[in-house]
Design a protein around this motif. Structure first.
Motif, PDB file in Angstrom:
ATOM      1  N   SER A  95     -19.106  62.896 -38.520  1.00  0.00           N
ATOM      2  CA  SER A  95     -19.746  64.020 -39.248  1.00  0.00           C
ATOM      3  C   SER A  95     -20.045  65.271 -38.306  1.00  0.00           C
ATOM      4  O   SER A  95     -19.733  65.044 -37.052  1.00  0.00           O
ATOM      5  CB  SER A  95     -21.008  63.347 -40.058  1.00  0.00           C
ATOM      6  N   ASN A  97     -22.872  66.803 -38.114  1.00  0.00           N
ATOM      7  CA  ASN A  97     -24.052  66.342 -37.394  1.00  0.00           C
ATOM      8  C   ASN A  97     -23.801  65.585 -36.167  1.00  0.00           C
ATOM      9  O   ASN A  97     -24.607  65.977 -34.841  1.00  0.00           O
ATOM     10  CB  ASN A  97     -24.964  65.610 -38.345  1.00  0.00           C
ATOM     11  N   ARG A  98     -22.970  64.585 -36.110  1.00  0.00           N
ATOM     12  CA  ARG A  98     -22.573  63.939 -34.747  1.00  0.00           C
ATOM     13  C   ARG A  98     -21.661  64.915 -34.034  1.00  0.00           C
ATOM     14  O   ARG A  98     -22.074  64.632 -32.606  1.00  0.00           O
ATOM     15  CB  ARG A  98     -21.635  62.868 -35.188  1.00  0.00           C
ATOM     16  N   ARG A 101     -24.123  66.892 -31.888  1.00  0.00           N
ATOM     17  CA  ARG A 101     -25.492  66.256 -31.016  1.00  0.00           C
ATOM     18  C   ARG A 101     -25.258  66.906 -29.565  1.00  0.00           C
ATOM     19  O   ARG A 101     -26.329  67.224 -29.367  1.00  0.00           O
ATOM     20  CB  ARG A 101     -25.045  64.752 -31.202  1.00  0.00           C
ATOM     21  N   PHE A 401     -28.417  77.319 -34.875  1.00  0.00           N
ATOM     22  CA  PHE A 401     -28.197  76.441 -36.295  1.00  0.00           C
ATOM     23  C   PHE A 401     -28.019  77.438 -37.353  1.00  0.00           C
ATOM     24  O   PHE A 401     -27.790  77.023 -38.502  1.00  0.00           O
ATOM     25  CB  PHE A 401     -29.625  75.908 -36.573  1.00  0.00           C
ATOM     26  N   THR A 466     -27.073  75.044 -42.569  1.00  0.00           N
ATOM     27  CA  THR A 466     -26.714  73.821 -42.339  1.00  0.00           C
ATOM     28  C   THR A 466     -26.414  72.688 -43.165  1.00  0.00           C
ATOM     29  O   THR A 466     -25.897  71.720 -43.141  1.00  0.00           O
ATOM     30  CB  THR A 466     -28.000  73.303 -41.249  1.00  0.00           C
ATOM     31  N   TYR A 467     -27.339  73.017 -44.238  1.00  0.00           N
ATOM     32  CA  TYR A 467     -27.172  72.044 -45.397  1.00  0.00           C
ATOM     33  C   TYR A 467     -25.951  72.092 -46.273  1.00  0.00           C
ATOM     34  O   TYR A 467     -25.146  71.161 -46.304  1.00  0.00           O
ATOM     35  CB  TYR A 467     -28.244  72.346 -46.404  1.00  0.00           C
ATOM     36  N   THR A 470     -22.818  70.628 -43.694  1.00  0.00           N
ATOM     37  CA  THR A 470     -23.030  69.151 -43.385  1.00  0.00           C
ATOM     38  C   THR A 470     -22.621  68.573 -44.876  1.00  0.00           C
ATOM     39  O   THR A 470     -22.175  67.446 -44.577  1.00  0.00           O
ATOM     40  CB  THR A 470     -24.380  68.605 -43.026  1.00  0.00           C
TER      41      THR A 470
END
Length: 500
Positions: A95, A97-98, A101, A401, A466-467, A470
């Motif tokens: 994803s 998010n991953r 990281r 972000f 961000t929402y 993702t």
């Protein structure tokens, strides 16, 4: 570290370093243009000019660093999305998010470094910058004054029509304005010629004036006389003035008129200074309040507390005797005009006393108010300097972000569309930050809100982007707007069924 994390981190760092270097030199050029009038034609060594720019450059980092992170984030993740690398990651079960990281860890570490840089490096550089500029002026005193405009040097505003001599130390057409902090009156000095001399071991700059005039406004105790704007004038053939260079105005971009010592302090020093400044402010406020209360003409126990004219004391005593003689027995017997208690011959004197006392009290109130306002501005600037050290750290995280999800959504890398978005977002951030700081300096809003206003405004944007990134939602979903319109039009213009 996995190969994918290493690849993403390497791509971001390469882009970030390139963007940071380019933007840093652009802002350095802006600094050169800011001080070009002071550096050019002064016969300064190349090493002195290099140190001048070296000590000036750290104050640029709080502007360049967030913009570099924003632009590098948009470019890096835009390239990944444009080249379908994100699609390959998602097909492998990775994803967004991953994928972010490793960069999140890097940005958090960079924000910590930015805080310590703002807390330790920038104050030291600011201190060395001011001292270097003071030393240059001590060696070449004419550098402190630019022709044709007023220059803030110490407590003086100096303007000269022309400079001459080997180092520009000979002046002609000198005009000087001198105003004490919190004072309403001003002193004006004009002379035909002048001479600047200095000593490298001294903090004083000596200015010799020849063939001039000296004007000074006079503040009268009577308000009626103040309206006449009286002043004193005298001439001189030679006058020597000593200018203290320790309070030299730095002429920075913000053009702040409050002392710049707050930029040379770290967090612990700012907290200690703020504690002292606020303690002094409270003490001065109580002193000014007590002084105003003592000047009031309230009568306690039949005795006037303070009257400013000796004759009015006797007048007040006579008035009190008359008032005691005419004891009011009923509430309805109270006179509507208090002057009725005073003899007609003394009423004009009573009005004059009241007018003089009112004018004097008003002058004391305004002087105390101006003094307290200057102290509040100084305290607010110290609070702003304290909060800015934390704002720069949080701005790095905020810009990442905003930039990383935005790059994944627009799916454009390179220097085209990412620069447009980055510049637009940063202009909004910088404008709100500048607006909040100016309001806080003038005590319009609390310093905390003034420093953090830009982050408060842009943080919802970072959360929203961000929402949407993702969850694979575009920047703007037009279906929510177009579908209801299409349904409405289909109902209105629905074709009629053909009759058999």
């Amino acid at each position: 570290m996995k190969i994918l994390d290493r690849y993403i981190l390497t791509s971001f760092i390469q882009t970030f370093v390139s963007v940071f270097v380019i933007l840093f030199f652009i802002f350095i050029l802006q600094g050169i243009w800011l001080f070009i009038s002071e550096l050019a034609g002064k016969d300064l060594d190349a090493w002195v000019v290099a140190k001048f720019l070296l000590f000036y450059s750290p104050k640029i980092v709080p502007l360049v660093l967030p913009l570099s992170i924003l632009l590098a984030s948009i470019m890096t993740f835009g390239n990944f999305a444009e080249n379908y690398e994100f699609a390959a990651m998602k097909s492998s079960g990775i994803s967004l998010n991953r994928a972010m990281r490793s960069l999140i860890i890097f940005i958090f570490g960079l924000s910590i470094v930015a805080f310590f840089f703002a807390n330790d490096v920038i104050p030291q550089a600011e201190y060395k910058f001011l001292n270097l500029r003071k030393n240059i002026i001590q060696r070449k005193p004419a550098m402190a004054i630019i022709e044709g405009q007023f220059n803030a040097v110490g407590t003086f505003n100096i303007k000269v029509e022309k400079k001459s001599g080997e180092n520009g130390e000979k002046l002609s057409g000198v005009t000087i304005h001198k105003r004490k902090p919190g004072a309403a009156n001003v002193t004006i000095i004009r002379s035909k010629t002048g001479l600047l001399t200095s000593n490298e071991k001294s903090n004083l700059l000596q200015l010799e004036l020849f063939d001039g005039y000296y004007y000074e406004e006079i503040t009268s105790a009577k308000p009626a006389d103040r309206q006449k704007v009286p002043f004193a004038k005298s001439s001189f053939s030679k006058q020597i003035m000593n200018i203290d260079l320790t309070s030299l105005n730095t002429n920075d971009e913000d053009d702040e008129q409050v002392a710049h010592t707050n930029n040379m302090l770290n967090v612990s020093e700012l907290k200690y200074t703020l504690d002292s400044l606020e303690g002094n402010y409270n003490k001065d406020a109580k002193s000014i309040t007590a002084n105003i209360a003592q000047r009031s003409n309230a009568v306690i126990a039949g005795t006037p507390r303070v009257l400013f004219i000796q004759d009015s004391i006797d007048l007040a005593k006579d008035s009190l005797k008359l008032a005691k003689a005419a004891i009011i027995k009923k509430k309805d017997d109270a006179p509507k005009d208090l002057l009725a208690l005073v003899a007609k011959a003394d009423r004009m004197r009573v009005l004059e006393v009241a007018n003089n006392n009112l004018g004097s009290t008003q002058y004391v109130v305004m002087s105390g108010k101006n003094e307290l306002i200057e102290k509040i501005k100084n305290i607010n600037n110290h609070w702003l300097a304290l909060y800015d050290k934390y704002v720069i750290a949080f701005a790095c995280i905020l810009m990442f972000f905003i930039g990383a999800p935005l790059g994944a959504i627009i799916r454009k890398g390179g220097l085209g569309l990412p620069i447009v978005f980055a510049v637009l977002i940063f202009i909004i951030f910088h404008f709100i930050n500048t607006f909040g700081r100016k309001l806080a300096q003038e005590n319009g809003i609390p310093p905390f809100l003034g420093s953090w206003m830009s982050t408060f405004v842009l943080s919802p944007l970072a959360v929203l982007l961000t929402y949407r990134a993702t969850n694979d939602i575009g920047l703007i979903s037009f279906d929510n707007f177009i579908t209801p319109i299409q349904k409405a039009f289909s109902k209105i213009f629905k074709p009629k069924p053909k009759q058999a």
